[in-house]
Design a protein around this motif. Structure first.
Motif, PDB file in Angstrom:
ATOM      1  N   LYS A  57     -15.463  10.575  19.054  1.00  0.00           N
ATOM      2  CA  LYS A  57     -14.920  10.078  17.790  1.00  0.00           C
ATOM      3  C   LYS A  57     -14.519   8.602  17.929  1.00  0.00           C
ATOM      4  CE  LYS A  57     -13.310  14.533  16.044  1.00  0.00           C
ATOM      5  NZ  LYS A  57     -12.149  15.310  15.537  1.00  0.00           N
ATOM      6  N   LYS A  58     -14.137   8.006  16.833  1.00  0.00           N
ATOM      7  CA  LYS A  58     -13.835   6.585  16.806  1.00  0.00           C
ATOM      8  C   LYS A  58     -12.425   6.287  17.319  1.00  0.00           C
ATOM      9  CE  LYS A  58     -16.850   5.073  13.041  1.00  0.00           C
ATOM     10  NZ  LYS A  58     -16.923   4.256  11.807  1.00  0.00           N
ATOM     11  N   ILE A  59     -12.255   5.050  17.723  1.00  0.00           N
ATOM     12  CA  ILE A  59     -10.931   4.502  18.018  1.00  0.00           C
ATOM     13  C   ILE A  59     -10.609   3.465  16.948  1.00  0.00           C
ATOM     14  CG2 ILE A  59      -9.559   3.135  19.629  1.00  0.00           C
ATOM     15  CD1 ILE A  59     -11.220   4.279  21.907  1.00  0.00           C
ATOM     16  N   LEU A 112      -5.618  -0.055   7.384  1.00  0.00           N
ATOM     17  CA  LEU A 112      -5.335   1.275   7.937  1.00  0.00           C
ATOM     18  C   LEU A 112      -4.586   2.146   6.934  1.00  0.00           C
ATOM     19  CD1 LEU A 112      -5.316   3.357  10.172  1.00  0.00           C
ATOM     20  CD2 LEU A 112      -3.305   2.233  11.150  1.00  0.00           C
ATOM     21  N   THR A 113      -3.617   1.555   6.243  1.00  0.00           N
ATOM     22  CA  THR A 113      -2.885   2.324   5.230  1.00  0.00           C
ATOM     23  C   THR A 113      -3.830   2.851   4.163  1.00  0.00           C
ATOM     24  OG1 THR A 113      -0.922   0.952   5.591  1.00  0.00           O
ATOM     25  CG2 THR A 113      -0.985   2.262   3.581  1.00  0.00           C
ATOM     26  N   ARG A 114      -4.755   1.983   3.708  1.00  0.00           N
ATOM     27  CA  ARG A 114      -5.704   2.424   2.679  1.00  0.00           C
ATOM     28  C   ARG A 114      -6.632   3.504   3.221  1.00  0.00           C
ATOM     29  NH1 ARG A 114      -3.630   1.192  -0.217  1.00  0.00           N
ATOM     30  NH2 ARG A 114      -3.554   3.310  -0.934  1.00  0.00           N
ATOM     31  N   ARG A 115      -7.014   3.364   4.486  1.00  0.00           N
ATOM     32  CA  ARG A 115      -7.883   4.358   5.103  1.00  0.00           C
ATOM     33  C   ARG A 115      -7.183   5.707   5.165  1.00  0.00           C
ATOM     34  NH1 ARG A 115     -11.701   3.181   9.253  1.00  0.00           N
ATOM     35  NH2 ARG A 115     -12.768   5.092   9.908  1.00  0.00           N
ATOM     36  N   LEU A 116      -5.944   5.716   5.524  1.00  0.00           N
ATOM     37  CA  LEU A 116      -5.186   6.974   5.598  1.00  0.00           C
ATOM     38  C   LEU A 116      -5.075   7.616   4.218  1.00  0.00           C
ATOM     39  CD1 LEU A 116      -2.398   5.838   8.076  1.00  0.00           C
ATOM     40  CD2 LEU A 116      -3.881   7.825   8.418  1.00  0.00           C
ATOM     41  N   GLN A 117      -4.828   6.810   3.193  1.00  0.00           N
ATOM     42  CA  GLN A 117      -4.656   7.369   1.851  1.00  0.00           C
ATOM     43  C   GLN A 117      -5.963   7.920   1.301  1.00  0.00           C
ATOM     44  OE1 GLN A 117      -1.861   7.974   0.574  1.00  0.00           O
ATOM     45  NE2 GLN A 117      -0.371   6.320   0.713  1.00  0.00           N
ATOM     46  N   ASN A 118      -7.068   7.278   1.632  1.00  0.00           N
ATOM     47  CA  ASN A 118      -8.367   7.709   1.099  1.00  0.00           C
ATOM     48  C   ASN A 118      -9.019   8.791   1.949  1.00  0.00           C
ATOM     49  OD1 ASN A 118      -8.152   5.890  -1.022  1.00  0.00           O
ATOM     50  ND2 ASN A 118      -9.198   4.260   0.097  1.00  0.00           N
ATOM     51  N   ASP A 119      -8.655   8.852   3.234  1.00  0.00           N
ATOM     52  CA  ASP A 119      -9.230   9.841   4.143  1.00  0.00           C
ATOM     53  C   ASP A 119      -8.084  10.419   4.961  1.00  0.00           C
ATOM     54  OD1 ASP A 119     -10.747  11.382   5.838  1.00  0.00           O
ATOM     55  OD2 ASP A 119     -11.486   9.693   7.033  1.00  0.00           O
ATOM     56  N   GLY A 121      -7.412  13.000   6.448  1.00  0.00           N
ATOM     57  CA  GLY A 121      -7.641  13.736   7.683  1.00  0.00           C
ATOM     58  C   GLY A 121      -8.121  12.885   8.832  1.00  0.00           C
ATOM     59  N   LEU A 122      -8.666  11.691   8.558  1.00  0.00           N
ATOM     60  CA  LEU A 122      -9.260  10.837   9.586  1.00  0.00           C
ATOM     61  C   LEU A 122     -10.132  11.665  10.536  1.00  0.00           C
ATOM     62  CD1 LEU A 122      -6.401   8.343  10.636  1.00  0.00           C
ATOM     63  CD2 LEU A 122      -8.239   7.982   8.987  1.00  0.00           C
ATOM     64  N   GLU A 123     -10.998  12.485   9.969  1.00  0.00           N
ATOM     65  CA  GLU A 123     -11.737  13.467  10.770  1.00  0.00           C
ATOM     66  C   GLU A 123     -12.619  12.826  11.830  1.00  0.00           C
ATOM     67  OE1 GLU A 123     -11.187  16.557  10.780  1.00  0.00           O
ATOM     68  OE2 GLU A 123      -9.852  16.605   9.048  1.00  0.00           O
ATOM     69  N   LEU A 150       0.269  13.210   9.866  1.00  0.00           N
ATOM     70  CA  LEU A 150      -1.078  13.750  10.005  1.00  0.00           C
ATOM     71  C   LEU A 150      -1.225  14.541  11.304  1.00  0.00           C
ATOM     72  CD1 LEU A 150      -4.027  13.965   9.115  1.00  0.00           C
ATOM     73  CD2 LEU A 150      -4.414  11.693  10.100  1.00  0.00           C
ATOM     74  N   CYS A 151      -0.538  14.108  12.362  1.00  0.00           N
ATOM     75  CA  CYS A 151      -0.636  14.802  13.651  1.00  0.00           C
ATOM     76  C   CYS A 151      -0.137  16.240  13.582  1.00  0.00           C
ATOM     77  CB  CYS A 151       0.130  14.033  14.724  1.00  0.00           C
ATOM     78  SG  CYS A 151      -0.715  12.544  15.290  1.00  0.00           S
ATOM     79  N   GLN A 152       0.692  16.552  12.600  1.00  0.00           N
ATOM     80  CA  GLN A 152       1.142  17.933  12.456  1.00  0.00           C
ATOM     81  C   GLN A 152      -0.003  18.833  12.003  1.00  0.00           C
ATOM     82  OE1 GLN A 152       5.055  18.486  10.548  1.00  0.00           O
ATOM     83  NE2 GLN A 152       5.207  16.250  10.436  1.00  0.00           N
TER      84      GLN A 152
END
Length: 841
Positions: A57-59, A112-119, A121-123, A150-152
């Protein structure tokens, strides 16, 4: 080519702790503390790419600044022998270099904030790295809180927090007791020197002197200043110095073009030595080649938000010890270095250990919107190093409600979701959406760009009219850089504003046509509480709809406008100063923003005329824009206004007679002597706090002089029924009969015993002190001479007859020879009045 083979990783100190870091991350999240120059930003992500737990997966790497984001990606890509956008990519505002094969993405905090809101799960992400977390920006704190939430749900997601100067214990606890891995020191030693005495000159002058002092040293100089204004001033001082003719003097700050930034970062191709004047942009995650000496001005520029005014301002403050350490580390990246700190060793000890995190002082409007979008109403539901303060957060939510981004319960609205998608402050996002609905998208984008980027006339003595900036932008688009320079503007900043505006344009091209009415109209959509009205009789002083006082320079062309909307205002310590604004007509507000105007009828006490006045008025926040007198008034409204006036003026405005004060004192005394009897509380403070006792008696009174007809004695007695009045007269009688037959009034005290002032001779034959309250409270006797002058004060008459009277008798007998002064006053007849002289025979 296989990713990150060991021979590609440079021999930097961080490599020594990579095994420990790998082991820590294999178990979960971790904290990495390593000094500047140790290589953590570029070496660690490459070294972790093949870890089994990452599962290909990505970093994601979070960097606090755009320059550091791009530089880190370029450096890692070069170590892999690739170009940016292959295995390593980056994304910053207006610039994205990422492909399908990208495994490491370096992003800025807002991305990063926008990425979290749109995705949520960060799958496809296995590790999120928070680099240089000690800077504690608002977005970094928010992104960490969201990632922890999200880690929960995703136990396989790892978090790695990295810093050179971070206090690791709190962050380790926040990460659930994560292990702390500590890296080795910087590669090369840095010799640090200080001034011999405190600097007194302007920052630029002190820095210029420091540069001249360090010129003989080898290598390039990196100079830290608080902002671009100080950089320009220092450049002007140095460029006139003939001793520096062989040096390149280069600025380095965020608003520069990529080309100009690269020119400062990369050594000069012809080998010319450089003096790089930089802001905090060069503090972290960035190696500037060729630097052997750092000069630190000792100042930083930090944002501060004032909840009382709702305004933000940049404060120039002393650096923290942590920041100074970061800056010093820049000199030891490539070899032994030197650092000149432009303060004394004694001043070093007084520096704060760290700067306060941004979440403590920042405007929280964006944070509040992101929390609402995440579905969090109480920030306590998330885990923070520092919980957002309730005052600024509530103020931010009030703004979002005014913008209709959240509802009354704090839930995100459809409009709020749309605002959050725009990479703008909620104010500007709301303005842009309003512009689109009114067919003013091009103007709205230009205004949003001007307000989110640096002023293209920044640092120059220009007026506050934002319309002049729009004209400058139009000149850049139509005529180019030469026209902008001729007008006194900055072509590079005009280019950035134009670039930002084009990013927000959807289907239209930028336009140079605009109307002054439209400018004011759109700015109101962003700053409704910053509509300002000129104060009566003033040219440059204004009051904001939010209540704050602000002003323009007296010579500003906007001064004298009846109404303005202020887009950029300094909070200041007294009145704020308007830096950007547009004039606006009341008619525009009525036409486009009628919801801001509140019509109401008001009945109030006017202190100047000391009377009740009533008016129908139209209010815009704290501004009364129209007011007309009312004649048909509600009696209750008049009473309420009158009582408020009395409360403001104090009880002294009422017609207190001696009798009224005595009723008050008698009842206060009874309440003190007999608390269980529930006598009314008539202390001044209680009377003023609750004026219900007066309300039934003020009908028809509208002026202060009409209050004089009130009978306060009867008003104070009104709450007492007949039995209570009888009890009052029995327990606290108004007067007492003394042995001479005289009826003498008792003087009751609010804070002391009741007083009986009586001639001494009228008490002959009375053995004990007279009492009230059914014989339980002795009177304080003021014993008087025949001329009613005080002789003695006592509550023990028996003791006075025994020991005091013999001493005063001689004096009284000499002064009043016609009066009888018996040796035994208890056996003598009491005397009333003054004896007559004997009649002639």
């Amino acid at each position: 080519m296989p990713l990150s083979p060991a021979h590609l990783l440079p021999e930097l100190p961080i490599r020594a702790v990579l095994p420990e870091l790998r082991a820590a991350l294999a178990r979960g999240s971790a904290v990495l503390a390593a000094p500047p120059g140790s290589g953590k930003t570029t070496v660690v992500p490459l070294a972790l790419l093949k870890e089994p737990w990452l599962k290909k997966k990505k970093i994601l790497i979070l960097e606090p600044r755009r320059l550091a984001t791009r530089a880190a990606a370029v450096r890692m890509a070069s170590l892999l022998g690739e170009t940016v956008g292959q295995s390593v990519g980056y994304q910053v505002r207006f610039d994205r270099r990422i492909s399908a094969q990208t495994r490491i993405e370096v992003v800025t905090e807002g991305i990063l904030t926008r990425r979290l809101q749109n995705d949520a799960g960060l799958e496809n992400v296995g590790l999120v790295i928070f680099d240089e977390f000690h800077e504690r920006s608002l977005h970094a704190d928010l992104a960490l809180a969201l990632c922890l939430d999200l880690c929960q749900l995703r136990e396989d997601l790892r978090l790695l927090v990295m810093s050179a100067t971070l206090d690791t214990a709190p962050i380790a606890r926040l990460l659930g007791g994560a292990p702390v891995v500590t890296g080795q020191g910087r590669m090369f030693a840095v010799e640090t020197t200080y001034l011999d005495r405190p600097a007194r000159e302007r920052i630029a002058e002190v820095v210029a002197g420091g540069v001249r002092r360090m010129l003989p040293l080898e290598g390039d100089l990196l100079v830290f200043l608080p902002g671009s204004g100080e950089i320009r001033e220092t450049m002007a001082l140095l460029q006139d110095d003939p001793a520096l003719n062989d040096r390149l003097i280069l600025p380095l700050f965020g608003e520069l073009s990529v080309r100009d930034q690269d020119r400062a970062i990369v050594p000069d191709p012809e080998g010319q030595k450089r003096i790089i004047l930089a802001t905090a942009i060069a503090e972290t995650s960035l190696t500037i080649e060729g630097i052997r000496c750092v000069i630190d001005s000792g100042w930083s520029r930090l944002p501060a938000f004032d909840p009382a005014s709702g305004l933000s301002r940049l404060n120039t403050v002393r650096v923290s010890r942590a920041t100074a350490a970061q800056r010093t580390g820049r000199a030891g990246r490539l070899g032994p270095g030197q650092c000149l700190r432009l303060w004394t060793r004694e001043e070093q000890h007084s520096l704060p250990p760290f700067h306060p995190p941004e979440i403590v002082n920042a405007d929280l409007a964006e944070l509040a919107l992101e929390l609402a979008l995440w579905g969090v109403r109480d920030p306590g539901e998330l885990r923070w190093l520092d919980l957002p303060r309730s005052g600024p957060l509530n103020q931010a939510r009030d703004l979002l409600r005014d913008l209709q981004a959240i509802d009354r319960q704090g839930r995100i609205t459809p409009l709020g979701r749309t605002l959050a998608e725009l990479p703008l402050h909620p104010r500007l996002a709301h303005m842009l959406l309003q512009a689109r609905t009114q067919g003013l998208e091009s103007l709205g984008c230009d205004l949003a760009a001007l307000l989110s980027e640096r002023d293209p006339w920044h640092g120059r003595a220009m007026g506050a009219d934002i319309g002049e900036r729009l004209r400058l932008l139009a000149a850049w688009r139509e005529q180019g850089e030469r026209a902008v320079r001729k007008l006194g503007g900055d072509p590079h900043l005009c280019r950035r504003v134009d670039q930002a505006s084009r990013q927000w344009q959807r289907d239209t091209s930028p336009s140079t046509q605009w109307d002054q009415e439209d400018v004011g109209n759109l700015l109101i959509a962003a700053y409704p509480e910053r509509i300002a009205r000129r104060r009566p009789g003033q040219r440059e002083r204004y009051q904001l709809a939010g209540g704050r006082g602000v002003s323009l320079p007296p010579t500003d062309p906007l001064a004298g406008s009846d109404y303005l909307v202020a887009a950029l205002v300094d909070g200041g310590h007294g009145e704020g100063r308007i830096f950007l604004a547009a004039s606006v007509d009341l008619a525009v507000i009525r036409r486009h923003h009628p919801h801001l105007l509140v019509s109401e009828e008001q009945v109030r006490w006017d202190m100047d005329s000391a009377r009740v006045i009533a008016s129908s008025r139209t209010r815009l926040g704290a501004l009364v824009v129209e007011e007309h007198p009312l004649s048909d008034l509600s009696p209750q409204a008049v009473r309420t206004a009158l009582l408020q006036g009395i409360r403001t003026m104090g009880l002294a405005c009422l017609p207190w007679s001696r009798e009224a004060r005595q009723v008050q004192a008698r009842l206060v005394s009874l309440r003190r002597w007999q608390p269980e009897a529930n006598w009314p509380d008539l202390n001044d403070s209680a009377l003023l706090n609750d004026l219900c006792w007066l309300e039934p008696f003020v009908d028809g009174i509208t002026r202060i002089e009409q209050l004089q007809r009130l009978d306060l004695q009867q008003i104070l007695l009104a709450p007492l029924d007949w039995p209570r009045r009888q009890a009052l007269d029995r327990l606290a009688p108004r007067a007492i009969v003394v042995p001479s037959g005289s009826t003498i009034r008792i003087d009751y005290q609010i804070d002391g015993p009741p007083v009986l002032a009586v001639r001494l001779q009228e008490l002959f034959g009375l053995a004990t002190t007279p009492m009230v309250f059914e014989g339980r409270v002795p009177l304080l006797l003021h014993l008087l001479s025949p001329a009613r002058r005080p002789i003695q004060v006592t509550t023990d008459l028996e003791s006075f007859w025994r020991s005091g009277y013999p001493h005063v008798k001689k004096e009284l007998k000499g002064r009043y020879p016609k009066h009888a002064w018996p040796d035994d006053p208890l056996a003598a007849e009491p005397l009333r009045g003054v004896p007559r002289k004997p009649s002639p025979s």
